[in-house]
Design a protein around this motif. Structure first.
Motif, PDB file in Angstrom:
ATOM      1  N   LYS A  32      14.882   9.799 -19.291  1.00  0.00           N
ATOM      2  CA  LYS A  32      13.541  10.332 -19.543  1.00  0.00           C
ATOM      3  C   LYS A  32      12.754  10.245 -18.235  1.00  0.00           C
ATOM      4  O   LYS A  32      13.123   9.498 -17.340  1.00  0.00           O
ATOM      5  CB  LYS A  32      12.860   9.499 -20.619  1.00  0.00           C
ATOM      6  CG  LYS A  32      13.300   9.876 -22.012  1.00  0.00           C
ATOM      7  CD  LYS A  32      12.403   9.173 -23.000  1.00  0.00           C
ATOM      8  CE  LYS A  32      12.915   9.383 -24.398  1.00  0.00           C
ATOM      9  NZ  LYS A  32      12.380   8.356 -25.300  1.00  0.00           N
ATOM     10  N   SER A  33      11.642  10.952 -18.187  1.00  0.00           N
ATOM     11  CA  SER A  33      10.901  11.061 -16.922  1.00  0.00           C
ATOM     12  C   SER A  33      10.490   9.723 -16.301  1.00  0.00           C
ATOM     13  O   SER A  33       9.586   9.077 -16.819  1.00  0.00           O
ATOM     14  CB  SER A  33       9.635  11.876 -17.171  1.00  0.00           C
ATOM     15  OG  SER A  33       9.936  12.949 -18.006  1.00  0.00           O
ATOM     16  N   PRO A  34      11.117   9.323 -15.207  1.00  0.00           N
ATOM     17  CA  PRO A  34      10.634   8.126 -14.513  1.00  0.00           C
ATOM     18  C   PRO A  34       9.397   8.477 -13.677  1.00  0.00           C
ATOM     19  O   PRO A  34       9.242   9.626 -13.253  1.00  0.00           O
ATOM     20  CB  PRO A  34      11.802   7.727 -13.618  1.00  0.00           C
ATOM     21  CG  PRO A  34      12.592   8.967 -13.424  1.00  0.00           C
ATOM     22  CD  PRO A  34      12.291   9.901 -14.550  1.00  0.00           C
ATOM     23  N   ARG A  35       8.535   7.519 -13.457  1.00  0.00           N
ATOM     24  CA  ARG A  35       7.311   7.750 -12.666  1.00  0.00           C
ATOM     25  C   ARG A  35       7.226   6.713 -11.557  1.00  0.00           C
ATOM     26  O   ARG A  35       7.571   5.558 -11.759  1.00  0.00           O
ATOM     27  CB  ARG A  35       6.063   7.622 -13.550  1.00  0.00           C
ATOM     28  CG  ARG A  35       6.054   8.549 -14.738  1.00  0.00           C
ATOM     29  CD  ARG A  35       5.781   9.972 -14.306  1.00  0.00           C
ATOM     30  NE  ARG A  35       5.822  10.887 -15.440  1.00  0.00           N
ATOM     31  CZ  ARG A  35       5.993  12.183 -15.347  1.00  0.00           C
ATOM     32  NH1 ARG A  35       6.146  12.736 -14.162  1.00  0.00           N
ATOM     33  NH2 ARG A  35       6.010  12.943 -16.404  1.00  0.00           N
ATOM     34  N   PHE A  36       6.708   7.166 -10.414  1.00  0.00           N
ATOM     35  CA  PHE A  36       6.653   6.280  -9.252  1.00  0.00           C
ATOM     36  C   PHE A  36       5.266   6.277  -8.624  1.00  0.00           C
ATOM     37  O   PHE A  36       4.568   7.297  -8.657  1.00  0.00           O
ATOM     38  CB  PHE A  36       7.669   6.737  -8.195  1.00  0.00           C
ATOM     39  CG  PHE A  36       9.086   6.708  -8.697  1.00  0.00           C
ATOM     40  CD1 PHE A  36       9.837   5.547  -8.609  1.00  0.00           C
ATOM     41  CD2 PHE A  36       9.658   7.830  -9.283  1.00  0.00           C
ATOM     42  CE1 PHE A  36      11.138   5.505  -9.087  1.00  0.00           C
ATOM     43  CE2 PHE A  36      10.958   7.800  -9.770  1.00  0.00           C
ATOM     44  CZ  PHE A  36      11.697   6.631  -9.673  1.00  0.00           C
ATOM     45  N   ARG A  37       4.916   5.121  -8.058  1.00  0.00           N
ATOM     46  CA  ARG A  37       3.685   5.054  -7.276  1.00  0.00           C
ATOM     47  C   ARG A  37       4.032   4.315  -5.981  1.00  0.00           C
ATOM     48  O   ARG A  37       4.508   3.167  -6.040  1.00  0.00           O
ATOM     49  CB  ARG A  37       2.613   4.277  -8.047  1.00  0.00           C
ATOM     50  CG  ARG A  37       1.218   4.437  -7.462  1.00  0.00           C
ATOM     51  CD  ARG A  37       0.184   4.130  -8.526  1.00  0.00           C
ATOM     52  NE  ARG A  37       0.104   2.707  -8.781  1.00  0.00           N
ATOM     53  CZ  ARG A  37      -0.776   1.889  -8.196  1.00  0.00           C
ATOM     54  NH1 ARG A  37      -1.660   2.361  -7.350  1.00  0.00           N
ATOM     55  NH2 ARG A  37      -0.776   0.608  -8.473  1.00  0.00           N
ATOM     56  N   VAL A  38       3.855   5.004  -4.861  1.00  0.00           N
ATOM     57  CA  VAL A  38       4.188   4.368  -3.581  1.00  0.00           C
ATOM     58  C   VAL A  38       2.981   3.565  -3.108  1.00  0.00           C
ATOM     59  O   VAL A  38       1.883   4.104  -2.936  1.00  0.00           O
ATOM     60  CB  VAL A  38       4.574   5.434  -2.522  1.00  0.00           C
ATOM     61  CG1 VAL A  38       4.889   4.773  -1.185  1.00  0.00           C
ATOM     62  CG2 VAL A  38       5.770   6.248  -3.003  1.00  0.00           C
ATOM     63  N   LEU A  39       3.172   2.269  -2.903  1.00  0.00           N
ATOM     64  CA  LEU A  39       2.061   1.417  -2.448  1.00  0.00           C
ATOM     65  C   LEU A  39       2.029   1.347  -0.924  1.00  0.00           C
ATOM     66  O   LEU A  39       0.978   1.351  -0.313  1.00  0.00           O
ATOM     67  CB  LEU A  39       2.195   0.013  -3.037  1.00  0.00           C
ATOM     68  CG  LEU A  39       2.343  -0.039  -4.576  1.00  0.00           C
ATOM     69  CD1 LEU A  39       2.633  -1.454  -5.050  1.00  0.00           C
ATOM     70  CD2 LEU A  39       1.080   0.491  -5.249  1.00  0.00           C
ATOM     71  N   LYS A  40       3.215   1.255  -0.333  1.00  0.00           N
ATOM     72  CA  LYS A  40       3.315   1.244   1.134  1.00  0.00           C
ATOM     73  C   LYS A  40       4.555   2.040   1.526  1.00  0.00           C
ATOM     74  O   LYS A  40       5.586   1.934   0.874  1.00  0.00           O
ATOM     75  CB  LYS A  40       3.503  -0.196   1.654  1.00  0.00           C
ATOM     76  CG  LYS A  40       2.366  -1.162   1.373  1.00  0.00           C
ATOM     77  CD  LYS A  40       1.479  -1.288   2.596  1.00  0.00           C
ATOM     78  CE  LYS A  40       0.183  -1.996   2.297  1.00  0.00           C
ATOM     79  NZ  LYS A  40       0.268  -3.429   2.226  1.00  0.00           N
ATOM     80  N   ASN A  41       4.419   2.815   2.599  1.00  0.00           N
ATOM     81  CA  ASN A  41       5.567   3.581   3.087  1.00  0.00           C
ATOM     82  C   ASN A  41       5.543   3.500   4.614  1.00  0.00           C
ATOM     83  O   ASN A  41       4.934   4.328   5.271  1.00  0.00           O
ATOM     84  CB  ASN A  41       5.465   5.038   2.607  1.00  0.00           C
ATOM     85  CG  ASN A  41       6.675   5.855   2.991  1.00  0.00           C
ATOM     86  OD1 ASN A  41       7.796   5.374   2.925  1.00  0.00           O
ATOM     87  ND2 ASN A  41       6.456   7.094   3.411  1.00  0.00           N
ATOM     88  N   LEU A  42       6.163   2.462   5.157  1.00  0.00           N
ATOM     89  CA  LEU A  42       6.069   2.220   6.607  1.00  0.00           C
ATOM     90  C   LEU A  42       7.327   2.711   7.319  1.00  0.00           C
ATOM     91  O   LEU A  42       8.440   2.480   6.857  1.00  0.00           O
ATOM     92  CB  LEU A  42       5.886   0.728   6.866  1.00  0.00           C
ATOM     93  CG  LEU A  42       4.726   0.035   6.130  1.00  0.00           C
ATOM     94  CD1 LEU A  42       4.625  -1.420   6.558  1.00  0.00           C
ATOM     95  CD2 LEU A  42       3.404   0.748   6.401  1.00  0.00           C
ATOM     96  N   ILE A  43       7.099   3.369   8.440  1.00  0.00           N
ATOM     97  CA  ILE A  43       8.230   3.887   9.227  1.00  0.00           C
ATOM     98  C   ILE A  43       7.987   3.591  10.699  1.00  0.00           C
ATOM     99  O   ILE A  43       6.929   3.927  11.234  1.00  0.00           O
ATOM    100  CB  ILE A  43       8.396   5.414   9.047  1.00  0.00           C
ATOM    101  CG1 ILE A  43       8.621   5.751   7.566  1.00  0.00           C
ATOM    102  CG2 ILE A  43       9.557   5.939   9.884  1.00  0.00           C
ATOM    103  CD1 ILE A  43       8.697   7.231   7.260  1.00  0.00           C
ATOM    104  N   SER A  44       8.964   2.963  11.329  1.00  0.00           N
ATOM    105  CA  SER A  44       8.887   2.769  12.779  1.00  0.00           C
ATOM    106  C   SER A  44       9.947   3.686  13.378  1.00  0.00           C
ATOM    107  O   SER A  44      11.141   3.477  13.189  1.00  0.00           O
ATOM    108  CB  SER A  44       9.148   1.302  13.100  1.00  0.00           C
ATOM    109  OG  SER A  44       9.365   1.173  14.466  1.00  0.00           O
ATOM    110  N   SER A  45       9.476   4.725  14.064  1.00  0.00           N
ATOM    111  CA  SER A  45      10.408   5.727  14.564  1.00  0.00           C
ATOM    112  C   SER A  45      10.947   5.329  15.940  1.00  0.00           C
ATOM    113  O   SER A  45      10.235   4.771  16.766  1.00  0.00           O
ATOM    114  CB  SER A  45       9.693   7.069  14.667  1.00  0.00           C
ATOM    115  OG  SER A  45      10.553   7.968  15.303  1.00  0.00           O
TER     116      SER A  45
END
Ligand code: KG4
Ligand code: ZN
Length: 372
Positions: A32-45
């Motif tokens: 069934k439909s899972p739901r997501f909430r991104v609290l932090k999305n850190l990227i070091s390129s």
């Protein structure tokens, strides 16, 4: 469920914190439909580290991951109490560069050992990077407006990145069949190599897109390899070679490849108009093939949606064209929001959550050639 996810399969050191809800198994219909909430999305390129070499250098990448991981983790700014609220640690196990994968896996295991002392229910799961890309549309606003996941299937999914070009048929979120893939270069790799021939910096995809806007897509008639074959495979190495020959025939040899920061002598710079026209014509040729094959699969499957993902999904022309063509056949079109096209850890959290719901455990060891 609160998930801390870590991704180090190539040249981005990424850590994300997200919340996942719902999606309990609904029998044979899949999830069934899972739901997501991104609290932090850190990227070091690490792009600046690899740019002088014109591509990702595995051992340099591993060294950078080892250096960056503690800093990125620190930047999550989790207070002590917050660690206890984490239910699941997710880490990419493949596909990718094995030394890089190990860097992330070992780091995740260290955190697991520390947090487990206070949080005995903490789980750790390995995630497939390609599933991460595939499921990254679940993070889009468009998906959150969908009432029921079931309405999206059957679906056709196109994953286009620096390492892969894969076309899939999905009867549900978790039941899939590979229709085809590239027989040689991945399309992102082809963008990167064509950019190198044009003496543009790495990574080439965004540069080609930027300069294509100034050029004429019909200026050069590059081939559209395998566009009319009955299968769903792709081939991009011929297109790459055509760019090389086109430039060479006009007297602009392949001479300016970055060489550890030292450029070879460049007596004969490629005129700006030629660069722009090559970018526009090349981009159009590559996208024509991707769109033709994806839409043929969608028509045959009577797909209710078309899903695009992977780094090349950031390409505006590709998104726009697939969206327009999907509309024509009455299919919904999904692509990740900009932050989730190229490598990120939020998508790894999503893939791990789907595996958690399916009670699917992967071995937590680096698997460089893991596939779908
Ligand atoms: O998914 P990704 O970040 O890494 C892999 O899993 O490979 O994809 C990186 C690829 C690179 O080849 C890069 O040139 C390409 O995605 N890319 C683009 C664009 N942005 C990134 N290609 C075409 N147009 C873009 N705007
Ligand atoms: Zn990727």
């Amino acid at each position: 469920m609160r998930i801390l996810a870590i991704e180090t399969s190539c040249d981005e050191t990424a850590i994300a914190l997200l919340e996942a809800n719902g999606g309990l198994p609904a029998g044979r219909q899949g999830l069934k439909s899972p739901r997501f909430r991104v609290l932090k999305n850190l990227i070091s390129s690490q792009i600046e580290t690899h740019r002088p070499w014109g591509g990702v250098v595995p051992n340099l990448a591993k060294r950078e991951h080892l250096k960056n991981l503690p800093h990125v983790f620190e930047n999550l700014k989790l207070k002590n109490g917050n660690y206890r609220t984490i239910d699941l640690l997710a880490t990419t196990v493949g596909p990718g560069l094995e030394p890089c994968l190990w860097a992330g896996i070992e780091f995740t295991k260290e955190i697991y050992k520390k947090l487990k002392i206070e949080n005995s229910k903490l789980k750790i799961l390995g995630a497939n990077h390609l599933e991460g890309h595939l499921y990254s549309f679940l993070l889009s606003k468009k998906y959150t407006r969908e009432k029921d996941l079931k309405n999206l299937f059957p679906a056709i999914a196109l994953i286009v990145s620096g390492g892969h070009t894969i076309l899939l048929y999905l009867s549900s979120l978790t039941k899939m069949q590979k229709l085809g893939e590239t027989r040689d270069d991945a399309v992102g790799e082809c963008f990167d190599k064509a950019a190198r021939m044009l003496e543009l910096p790495f990574p080439g995809g965004p540069e080609i897109q930027r300069l294509a806007a100034k050029g004429n897509p019909n200026a050069i008639n590059f081939p559209r390899p395998m566009i009319n074959t009955k299968d769903y495979d792709f081939s991009f190495s011929g297109l790459k070679t055509s760019v090389l020959y086109h430039l060479r025939d006009l007297g602009y040899g392949h001479r300016g490849i970055a060489n550890g920061g030292k450029k070879k002598s460049a007596p004969n710079p490629i005129p700006k108009t030629l660069v722009a026209n090559t970018c526009a014509s090349f981009q159009k040729a590559a996208i024509d093939v991707l769109v033709a094959k994806t839409m043929r699969a969608a028509r045959v499957a009577k797909a209710r949606s078309v899903m695009l993902s992977g780094g090349v999904a950031a390409n505006k022309l590709l998104r726009k064209t697939l969206e327009k063509e999907s509309k024509k056949i009455g299919a919904k079109f999904f692509a990740p929001e900009m932050a989730y096209n190229t490598d990120n850890a939020a998508m790894i959290g999503v893939a791990a959550y789907i595996n958690f719901l399916r009670k699917k455990n992967r071995k937590i060891i680096a698997q460089g050639n893991l596939n779908l």
